[in-house]
Design an enzyme around this catalytic site. Sequence first.
Site, short mmCIF file in Angstrom:
data_model
loop_
_atom_site.label_atom_id
_atom_site.label_comp_id
_atom_site.label_asym_id
_atom_site.label_seq_id
_atom_site.Cartn_x
_atom_site.Cartn_y
_atom_site.Cartn_z
N SER A 32 72.29 3.42 -31.97
CA SER A 32 72.02 2.00 -31.73
C SER A 32 71.14 1.79 -30.50
O SER A 32 70.44 0.78 -30.41
CB SER A 32 73.34 1.24 -31.57
OG SER A 32 74.11 1.80 -30.53
N ASP A 89 76.76 10.03 -26.84
CA ASP A 89 78.09 9.41 -26.86
C ASP A 89 78.76 9.53 -25.50
O ASP A 89 79.51 8.65 -25.10
CB ASP A 89 78.94 10.07 -27.94
CG ASP A 89 78.32 9.86 -29.31
OD1 ASP A 89 78.05 8.70 -29.65
OD2 ASP A 89 78.05 10.85 -30.01
N GLY A 100 76.43 12.94 -31.81
CA GLY A 100 76.87 13.07 -33.20
C GLY A 100 77.91 12.06 -33.62
O GLY A 100 78.41 12.11 -34.73
N GLU A 108 68.88 16.18 -34.37
CA GLU A 108 68.65 15.76 -32.99
C GLU A 108 68.48 16.97 -32.07
O GLU A 108 67.61 16.99 -31.21
CB GLU A 108 69.83 14.92 -32.47
CG GLU A 108 69.91 13.55 -33.10
CD GLU A 108 71.09 12.75 -32.60
OE1 GLU A 108 71.06 11.53 -32.76
OE2 GLU A 108 72.04 13.33 -32.07
O1 R5P Z 1 74.83 10.84 -34.21
C1 R5P Z 1 74.47 10.02 -33.42
C2 R5P Z 1 73.67 10.32 -32.22
O2 R5P Z 1 74.01 11.50 -31.56
C3 R5P Z 1 73.57 9.13 -31.27
O3 R5P Z 1 72.49 9.39 -30.43
C4 R5P Z 1 74.81 8.89 -30.44
O4 R5P Z 1 75.92 8.73 -31.28
C5 R5P Z 1 74.65 7.64 -29.55
O5 R5P Z 1 74.53 6.50 -30.32
P1 R5P Z 1 74.53 5.04 -29.73
O6 R5P Z 1 73.23 4.88 -29.00
O7 R5P Z 1 74.65 4.14 -30.92
O8 R5P Z 1 75.72 4.94 -28.83
#
Ligand code: R5P
Length: 238
Positions: A32, A89, A100, A108
């Site tokens: 996001s 995260d 992840g 990634e």
């Molecule tokens: O699988 C998702 C990725 O590693 C994202 O970069 C991670 O979960 C962070 O996502 P967000 O920016 O929505 O917190």
Amino acid sequence: ATMAEEAKKLAAYAAVDNHVQNNQAVGVGSGSTIVYAVDRLAARVRQEKLNIVCVPTSFQARQLILQHSLALSDLDRHPQLDVAIDGADEVDADLTLIKGGGGCLTHEKIVASCAKHFIVIADYSRKDSKVLGQQWKKGVPIEVIPMAYVPVCRTIVRRFGGEAHLRMAVSKAGPVVTDNSNFLLDWKFDGAQNWREVNAAIKMIPGVVDTGLFVDMAERAYFGMEDGSVQVRDPAVA
Ligand SMILES: O=C[C@H](O)[C@H](O)[C@H](O)COP(=O)(O)O
């Protein structure tokens, strides 16, 4: 927008403004927070007539690149990236990451490994930690070949403790299926770990594709803060 969304945007804009230049190949992360980075990339391409190509880390990232009419590329054509920008995260004091949460860790990690500079963007809420697990309670995501998920779960728990569970889908019956048609385990670990060793050991278990542990990869993290500022973290010099 909520505070956290505003903070994601601040971090994303700072990373794009400080690390993206003309004539670069740029790795585009998932999640996001990266949405704001792609918005900013697209605006700069329009305003400054930048000539950049983007390599996605997921189906979602590919869609974002296409929706913004940015130049889509891949690692066949651009195996060396100038910079990759991605969310996380959780980020610890050494810039070790858990990634992840959205299921995209394998692509990634490949894209980040091909970049000269790997830059992380995050908001202040629940992500900026001294040690991993301090705030992120869902565990370390691990992508596995479907037929191996039970033995991999058992091996991880036997060797490293904690609990590991197959990630279940929300609007579909059964497990989450990754962009690579694999499954995900979430390993809820107990206490402090040597992340470099644990990451290497888990990767060696047959059936594991990759882990959401990013050790010694991130060069800098930008945290959007509640007060509208952006905090920069570089790894401590050993
Ligand atoms: O699988 C998702 C990725 O590693 C994202 O970069 C991670 O979960 C962070 O996502 P967000 O920016 O929505 O917190």
